[in-house]
Scaffold this active site. Sequence first.
Site, PDB file in Angstrom:
ATOM      1  N   LYS A  89     -25.854 -18.518 -31.367  1.00  0.00           N
ATOM      2  CA  LYS A  89     -25.402 -19.017 -30.063  1.00  0.00           C
ATOM      3  C   LYS A  89     -26.617 -19.357 -29.200  1.00  0.00           C
ATOM      4  CE  LYS A  89     -22.181 -17.342 -26.426  1.00  0.00           C
ATOM      5  NZ  LYS A  89     -21.251 -16.229 -26.094  1.00  0.00           N
ATOM      6  N   SER A 126     -16.549 -17.429 -24.901  1.00  0.00           N
ATOM      7  CA  SER A 126     -17.587 -18.415 -24.709  1.00  0.00           C
ATOM      8  C   SER A 126     -18.349 -18.799 -25.974  1.00  0.00           C
ATOM      9  CB  SER A 126     -18.584 -17.901 -23.677  1.00  0.00           C
ATOM     10  OG  SER A 126     -19.271 -16.766 -24.158  1.00  0.00           O
ATOM     11  N   SER A 160     -15.890 -12.730 -25.749  1.00  0.00           N
ATOM     12  CA  SER A 160     -16.434 -14.023 -26.178  1.00  0.00           C
ATOM     13  C   SER A 160     -16.712 -14.189 -27.661  1.00  0.00           C
ATOM     14  CB  SER A 160     -17.712 -14.329 -25.414  1.00  0.00           C
ATOM     15  OG  SER A 160     -17.374 -14.835 -24.159  1.00  0.00           O
TER      16      SER A 160
HETATM   17  N1  GLN Z   1     -14.020 -14.861 -20.926  1.00  0.00           N
HETATM   18  C1  GLN Z   1     -14.763 -13.786 -20.355  1.00  0.00           C
HETATM   19  C2  GLN Z   1     -15.524 -14.276 -19.166  1.00  0.00           C
HETATM   20  O1  GLN Z   1     -15.430 -15.417 -18.877  1.00  0.00           O
HETATM   21  C3  GLN Z   1     -15.676 -13.175 -21.369  1.00  0.00           C
HETATM   22  C4  GLN Z   1     -16.931 -13.913 -21.561  1.00  0.00           C
HETATM   23  C5  GLN Z   1     -17.846 -13.245 -22.525  1.00  0.00           C
HETATM   24  O2  GLN Z   1     -17.442 -12.329 -23.243  1.00  0.00           O
HETATM   25  N2  GLN Z   1     -19.097 -13.652 -22.520  1.00  0.00           N
HETATM   26  O3  GLN Z   1     -16.209 -13.555 -18.516  1.00  0.00           O
END
Ligand code: GLN
Length: 495
Positions: free
Chosen positions: A80, A155, A179
């Site tokens: 990532k 994400s 994410s």
């Molecule tokens: N969807 C969650 C957020 O927007 C988790 C994001 C993540 O785990 N980096 O914060």
Amino acid sequence: MELPGVVEIRDAVASGETSAVEQTRSSLDRIERLDGGLNAFTQVFGERAVARAEAVDARLRAGESADAIGPLAGVPVAVKDNLCTEFGRTTCASRMLEGYASPFSATVVERLERAGAVIVGKTNLDEFAMGSSGEHSCFGPTRNPWDPSRVPGGSSSGSAAAVASGMVPVALGSDTGGSIRQPAALTGTVGFKPTYGTVSRWGLVAFGSSLDQVGPIARSVEDAALVYDAISGRDPRDSTCLDRDAAGTFGALDDPLEGLRLAVPTQARDESIEPRVRLIFGMMMRALSERGVEFEEVELPSPDQMLAAYYIVAPAEASSNLARYDGVRYGHRAELADGDGLHELYCKSRTEGFGDEVQRRILLGTHVLRSGYADQYYVRALKMRRLIRSDYDAIFRVMGCDAVLTPTAPGPAFELGSKTDDPMALYLEDVFTVGASLAGLPAASVPAGFVPEGDRQLPVGVQLTGPALGDARLLRVAREVESAAGFAGRVAVTG
Ligand code: GLN
């Protein structure tokens, strides 16, 4: 269709049936063919990857054993783009870090390479890992390989899409509130968020430091376990990294599994979950009970309480972590007009550099930490976090359950653009995943089934959450669920 996974590639490279270069080229070819439509990669390191693969092959030809080279010898991987690499760029899919070249590589990146893996590229994400759809990226959205009109989740959107489409057998993601797991669920892959502190965060660009954890997205539990083992273990450069050896989860995947007891929270069957997801979840429970698994109905704090705690703690930490991007020491610097001073420099740089969602989180985080408000928001959220932890603890220690079973996400992949104007709707995607994050527990998403949507099939995942440091046992249980469901290893794009 199925393509070889991590373990198969590694074994075939070791036996000389294929070479690291051949595997790397086939990954690069597939990226070349498919990524125009999916936008899973922010960068591809063709030349560097082939050179690294040649080095692995040269060592094998010189008589070194694959074991000596490492457990991932010759396996193409992606990481990532919020993990620092001393090669290429580290962008976090943000204009703020446009062109940023890190002087060092993240510990997990170093460990992948030391294990013999070949990094072919870096994957797209929601800016600074904030989001659940992959749409908040300065490089544009990633598309779901099962249906390109839909999101892959986020994400770690690019990592999930790259693995689901077979461009790489495994990719690293990061997980702050879901994410790794939610995109895995939406793309029919396996996503594993390890126990907080078992994987070094050194070189992972911080979002919520008390929540962030790196982990694999793969097409099988076995592959995820092998990669987790390779990246885990103590690292003096991250003070929150536990003083423990690398995990040994891969070797424990065949341990006997008798008397398995799974906890199912009442929310797992809540009306707010899409009926199709509830259906698959029910089928999964039946398939498991035919294998002798017992279920306990349990109570956890309500979805509202979980989400409220997460959407206070995570933005609070984010607002602090992102304060360094001020256009002076770090990050994009705006052009100033005559008469502009330091205040304008900060303001313009941050307004231009950060996208809407990141700005929203900074505002939210700054608000909940303001003097006079902190007690009402931040401190209360920390108390809720404690309660969540002790509720999980009771489920594992007092009731003796092995893991908590829930859907991973409340619905399958949704249409691109369908939730972009409604941040709250997007936050609801995290309803099942933030609990494990707040409590620091290991959690895995495993493909459980497919639901028809037009002429397409969309994957649905289930999530298992286990006790802290019970990663090996949790992955063992995840493998049982994977085999009961029978959907592992599928690749979305044929040809
Ligand atoms: N969807 C969650 C957020 O927007 C988790 C994001 C993540 O785990 N980096 O914060």
